[in-house]
Design an enzyme around this catalytic site. Structure first.
Site, PDB file in Angstrom:
ATOM      1  N   CYS A  26       0.863  -1.176   0.000  1.00 35.51           N
ATOM      2  CA  CYS A  26       0.000   0.000   0.000  1.00 35.51           C
ATOM      3  C   CYS A  26       0.897   1.223   0.000  1.00 35.51           C
ATOM      4  O   CYS A  26       1.525   1.539   1.017  1.00 35.51           O
ATOM      5  CB  CYS A  26      -0.932   0.009   1.208  1.00 35.51           C
ATOM      6  N   GLU A  81      -3.950   0.731  -6.234  1.00 36.97           N
ATOM      7  CA  GLU A  81      -3.011  -0.331  -6.579  1.00 36.97           C
ATOM      8  C   GLU A  81      -2.888  -0.367  -8.096  1.00 36.97           C
ATOM      9  O   GLU A  81      -3.823   0.021  -8.811  1.00 36.97           O
ATOM     10  CB  GLU A  81      -3.487  -1.677  -6.028  1.00 36.97           C
TER      11      GLU A  81
END
Length: 224
Positions: free
Chosen positions: A2, A104
């Site tokens: 992340c 992402e």
């Protein structure tokens, strides 16, 4: 992993969601990147919750300096109980990191496609995190990291890793400083991703200096 996320939910909604009595002050952003201060929810000694802004990139207490903090923006769930960088923080300094989505990038034949992953109801949620206090002489730095794990079925087509999302009903058990560490560790394996949905977004988000609604708009809705 992340490495980028969003938090644009208003302070009043966040205070109610995280049951924080004191004012929440933070910098809303559509495109939050490492090496800046981010909102954290921590537990105080009296059991109440406080919203604080900590540097994203954990600096262990034993570090000689803060130069490598950007390398510790994430902590792998599989090793947080053993790695010296995270072991003490996992035992004593667990936190919640509010978000309303994260980004992402999926590898494709012609490059990478960005996705914004958020709750289907667009409500805020929390990453499981750790925080630390580093001190050297008169200098003190409070920092944090986001815990990651192997991708759930929903995320596997996009990336092999994902941040751990803590279900609302587990907030108190995760923050509880007196909780058994083995019980706390079990909280990291949950079904929170059942409520998440990924949407493709444009490469506008690739530049961390871009911070507007264009970062989270569905790709098909973008004007070319």
């Amino acid at each position: 992993m992340c490495g980028r996320y969003s938090l644009t939910t208003d302070a009043e909604t966040l205070a109610e969601h995280f049951q924080v009595l004191r004012d929440i002050r933070f910098q809303p952003s559509y495109n939050i990147a490492p090496s800046r201060k981010i909102l954290n929810i921590v537990e105080l000694d009296d059991g109440s919750r406080k919203a604080v802004n900590l540097f994203w990139g954990l600096v262990p207490t034993w570090s000689k300096d803060t130069k490598n903090s950007a390398h510790l923006i994430n902590a792998r769930m599989e090793t947080i109980r053993e790695k010296p960088s995270f072991r003490a923080a996992f035992k004593h300094r667990r936190c919640l990191i509010p978000a309303d989505g994260y980004f992402e990038w999926q590898k494709q034949a012609n490059g990478k496609q960005a996705f914004h992953i958020h709750r289907e109801d667009c409500q805020p949620f929390a990453f499981a995190g750790l925080w630390e206090q580093w001190q050297h002489g008169t200098e003190t730095l409070y920092s944090c990291t986001i815990i990651t794990t192997a991708a759930a079925e929903l995320m596997q087509p996009i990336h092999e890793r994902m941040p751990v999302i803590m279900p609302t009903q587990s907030y108190q058990d995760w923050l509880d400083k007196t909780a058994d560490v083995d019980d706390a560790y079990l909280l990291l394996d949950n079904q929170a991703y059942a409520e998440m949905t990924p949407i493709p977004v444009s490469d506008w988000v690739n530049n961390p200096r871009h911070d507007d609604a264009g970062c989270i708009e569905r790709l098909s809705e973008k004007k070319h």
